[in-house]
Scaffold this motif. Structure first.
Motif, PDB file in Angstrom:
ATOM      1  N   THR A 312       6.529  -3.241  -1.427  1.00 11.96           N
ATOM      2  CA  THR A 312       5.141  -3.415  -0.990  1.00 11.96           C
ATOM      3  C   THR A 312       4.367  -4.374  -1.913  1.00 11.96           C
ATOM      4  O   THR A 312       3.296  -4.832  -1.543  1.00 11.96           O
ATOM      5  CB  THR A 312       4.399  -2.068  -0.877  1.00 11.96           C
ATOM      6  N   ARG A 316       2.197  -6.888   0.115  1.00 13.15           N
ATOM      7  CA  ARG A 316       0.744  -7.026  -0.158  1.00 13.15           C
ATOM      8  C   ARG A 316       0.388  -8.481  -0.481  1.00 13.15           C
ATOM      9  O   ARG A 316      -0.614  -9.006  -0.046  1.00 13.15           O
ATOM     10  CB  ARG A 316       0.347  -6.170  -1.378  1.00 13.15           C
ATOM     11  N   TYR A 317       1.281  -9.090  -1.268  1.00 13.30           N
ATOM     12  CA  TYR A 317       1.085 -10.498  -1.633  1.00 13.30           C
ATOM     13  C   TYR A 317       1.081 -11.362  -0.359  1.00 13.30           C
ATOM     14  O   TYR A 317       0.203 -12.203  -0.164  1.00 13.30           O
ATOM     15  CB  TYR A 317       2.214 -10.891  -2.581  1.00 13.30           C
ATOM     16  N   ARG A 319       0.359 -10.377   2.612  1.00 13.99           N
ATOM     17  CA  ARG A 319      -0.862 -10.103   3.384  1.00 13.99           C
ATOM     18  C   ARG A 319      -2.004 -10.965   2.865  1.00 13.99           C
ATOM     19  O   ARG A 319      -2.748 -11.580   3.618  1.00 13.99           O
ATOM     20  CB  ARG A 319      -1.228  -8.617   3.287  1.00 13.99           C
ATOM     21  N   MET A 320      -2.100 -11.053   1.538  1.00 24.74           N
ATOM     22  CA  MET A 320      -3.196 -11.825   0.929  1.00 24.74           C
ATOM     23  C   MET A 320      -3.039 -13.338   1.188  1.00 24.74           C
ATOM     24  O   MET A 320      -3.978 -13.990   1.646  1.00 24.74           O
ATOM     25  CB  MET A 320      -3.205 -11.557  -0.579  1.00 24.74           C
ATOM     26  N   LYS A 355       1.074  -4.281  -9.966  1.00 30.14           N
ATOM     27  CA  LYS A 355       1.148  -4.125  -8.509  1.00 30.14           C
ATOM     28  C   LYS A 355       1.001  -5.468  -7.788  1.00 30.14           C
ATOM     29  O   LYS A 355       1.012  -5.545  -6.576  1.00 30.14           O
ATOM     30  CB  LYS A 355       0.086  -3.130  -8.019  1.00 30.14           C
ATOM     31  N   GLU A 356       0.816  -6.532  -8.612  1.00 31.77           N
ATOM     32  CA  GLU A 356       0.708  -7.868  -8.007  1.00 31.77           C
ATOM     33  C   GLU A 356       1.952  -8.679  -8.362  1.00 31.77           C
ATOM     34  O   GLU A 356       2.512  -8.507  -9.446  1.00 31.77           O
ATOM     35  CB  GLU A 356      -0.520  -8.622  -8.528  1.00 31.77           C
ATOM     36  N   GLU A 402       1.194   0.987   5.961  1.00 30.25           N
ATOM     37  CA  GLU A 402      -0.160   0.513   6.310  1.00 30.25           C
ATOM     38  C   GLU A 402      -1.116   0.679   5.122  1.00 30.25           C
ATOM     39  O   GLU A 402      -1.871  -0.234   4.789  1.00 30.25           O
ATOM     40  CB  GLU A 402      -0.703   1.287   7.514  1.00 30.25           C
ATOM     41  N   GLN A 403      -1.024   1.854   4.482  1.00 28.12           N
ATOM     42  CA  GLN A 403      -1.911   2.112   3.336  1.00 28.12           C
ATOM     43  C   GLN A 403      -1.626   1.171   2.182  1.00 28.12           C
ATOM     44  O   GLN A 403      -2.525   0.588   1.589  1.00 28.12           O
ATOM     45  CB  GLN A 403      -1.675   3.519   2.806  1.00 28.12           C
ATOM     46  N   GLU A 404      -0.335   1.021   1.849  1.00 30.07           N
ATOM     47  CA  GLU A 404       0.051   0.216   0.686  1.00 30.07           C
ATOM     48  C   GLU A 404      -0.213  -1.274   0.903  1.00 30.07           C
ATOM     49  O   GLU A 404      -0.569  -1.990  -0.011  1.00 30.07           O
ATOM     50  CB  GLU A 404       1.544   0.405   0.390  1.00 30.07           C
ATOM     51  N   VAL A 405       0.009  -1.709   2.134  1.00 30.84           N
ATOM     52  CA  VAL A 405      -0.091  -3.157   2.407  1.00 30.84           C
ATOM     53  C   VAL A 405      -1.507  -3.540   2.826  1.00 30.84           C
ATOM     54  O   VAL A 405      -1.965  -4.659   2.568  1.00 30.84           O
ATOM     55  CB  VAL A 405       0.958  -3.588   3.467  1.00 30.84           C
ATOM     56  N   GLY A 406      -2.209  -2.622   3.474  1.00 29.87           N
ATOM     57  CA  GLY A 406      -3.594  -2.904   3.833  1.00 29.87           C
ATOM     58  C   GLY A 406      -3.765  -3.629   5.155  1.00 29.87           C
ATOM     59  O   GLY A 406      -4.720  -4.396   5.325  1.00 29.87           O
TER      60      GLY A 406
END
Ligand code: IMP
Length: 444
Positions: A312, A316-317, A319-320, A355-356, A402-406
């Motif tokens: 994730t 997440r990265y 997603r951003m 986390k990044e 969904e929660q972790e990735v946003g």
């Protein structure tokens, strides 16, 4: 009408081809904007399997407009082969397939150089697809490249002479003594290709913007994945183009103000081909089990893919970087038989948890994955169309992502076929498909 970009959120092979194929009924055209025949997806048409590398999979949908944008590098010989196979199978595209005059030409010598470089690198090799993608983009950036429109130039042979002499020098330095074909032979070949491709060559930047003016909706199809992007990926273990959402603008001439959002394709676990850091990689039996269950072997090269748990940090990265509005989660069914499903939620780097995604390659190479273990469901999810029929633990897995990735998961793929896709009628997906989800459902 909405225009959307579809992006792989990992290192490619997320199953974008299937999602593009599924969503085609909601769009008027599909546009490739980067890469070349290093990409590959298999699509089914009238009981036949097609492996398409350059042509957008939308071509199999009657009436769908297809464009190969200026950001691509195109091997004309390969393209003609792909078109011939489609034609033989009864696919007609003469009035709806267009190639940018500004796209760059990938020549056979680029592939020779790609291979020779990889061989010379030994253990340090990137593990490219050997198609010549890097050398073709280098020629573009160094301003020696040939564009599709240049294939008709009166000084074609002279321009080829300059390119070929540079490639020849490098090949010799790498120990390849065999001479390249002469500029005159190359020029003849190029003119032959040009004549055959002429009917589809256009200033596609103009065409695409006009279509948008007319109210048509376009799907921009990213090849490879976010982590293979030359700027935002795990450099230098990347491809040579911008596979992220920004590439859709530079690679087509459609401005960011005319693209309405991004659909991210995320595989329920992670794979990568070739070298480079992969913090969530799993060695041994579990990795082998995933590879076999997921049939994780390259479409273009047949190479076994490296496998790992879902990461994730990476998602997440992605997603951003891409501004992902909505997620298509693919291959959930591959996890059906696990008792437990670990997910990488962060990295331990230099004694602290991050986390990044770090830019520094050394940090990535030494990162120790921090895993959260979720309960497996040990029941088949194949072909589930109703959320209520999903095993509780599989639903928890999706919720956790969904929660972790946003971002919301609105498409859930549990098998290779179009009909094996659960569609959640969430606002983000409805918006990006211009309210035409009904059509997608009809043809699912
Ligand atoms: P290239 O694009 O052939 O230069 O390869 C550069 C890197 O991108 C290598 O690690 C390849 O394995 C990877 N790559 C290129 N295209 C794809 C793809 O379509 N799926 C997955 N990996 C790819």
């Amino acid at each position: 009408m909405a225009n959307a970009v579809i992006i792989g959120m990992q290192w490619g092979d997320e199953g974008k081809g299937k999602i593009v194929d599924l969503l085609c009924p909601a769009f008027d055209g599909v546009v490739r904007y980067q890469g070349g025949h290093n990409a590959g997806h298999t699509v089914r048409f009238r009981d036949q399997h097609f492996s398409l590398q350059l042509i957008p999979s939308g071509v199999l949908h009657p009436g769908m407009l297809c464009v190969l944008g200026n950001g691509m590098v195109i091997a004309p010989d390969h393209m003609l082969g792909e078109l011939a196979r489609l034609y033989e199978a009864g696919v007609r595209f003469d009035d709806r397939l267009f190639v940018s005059n500004r796209a760059h030409v990938l020549l056979p010598c680029h592939a020779q150089l790609d291979k020779a470089r990889e061989e010379a690198k030994g253990q340090a090799r990137i593990g490219t697809t050997s198609r010549g993608i890097g050398p073709a983009y280098e020629n573009k950036a160094s301003r020696f490249g040939l564009r599709m429109g240049d294939l008709f130039a009166p000084d074609l042979e002279e321009r080829l002479r300059v390119q070929l002499s540079k490639v020849q020098v490098e090949l010799e330095s790498l120990g390849v003594s065999e001479p390249l074909q002469s500029p005159a032979t190359y020029a003849d070949q190029c003119r032959g290709w040009a004549e055959r491709l002429k009917p589809s060559l256009r200033d596609t930047e103009q065409l695409l913007n006009t279509w948008i003016d007319e109210g048509k909706s376009l799907l921009f199809e990213g090849a490879q994945g976010t982590l293979l992007d030359v700027d935002h990926g795990t450099y230098p273990f990347v491809t040579s183009s911008n596979s992220t959402a920004g590439g859709a603008c530079t690679g087509t001439g459609v401005p960011p103000t005319r693209i309405d959002g991004a659909i991210g394709v995320l595989k329920a676990y992670t794979t990568r081909v070739g070298g480079g850091p992969f913090p969530a990689e799993i060695e041994g039996a579990a990795g082998e089990f995933l590879r076999r269950r997921g049939n994780e072997f390259g479409t273009v090269t047949g190479r076994p893919r490296r496998c790992g748990w879902l990461d994730t940090v990476v998602a997440r990265y992605a997603r951003m970087i891409n501004g992902i509005d909505t997620i298509a989660l693919t291959k959930l069914d591959v996890l059906d038989e696990f008792d437990e499903v670990p997910v990488c939620i962060g990295y331990q780097v230099g004694g602290r948890m991050i986390k990044e995604l770090p830019a520094d390659l050394r940090s990535l190479e030494t990162a120790v994955p921090v895993l959260r273990t979720l309960k497996g469901w040990r029941r088949t999810t194949v072909g589930t169309l109703d959320e209520a029929d999903l095993p509780r633990e599989a639903k928890d897995y999706v919720d956790f992502i969904e929660q972790e990735v946003g971002a919301p998961v609105t498409l859930l793929s549990t098998g290779p076929r179009r009909e094996e896709t659960l569609i959640r009628e969430h606002g983000s997906l409805a918006r990006l498909t211009s309210g035409r989800l009904g059509k997608v459902l009809e043809q699912r």
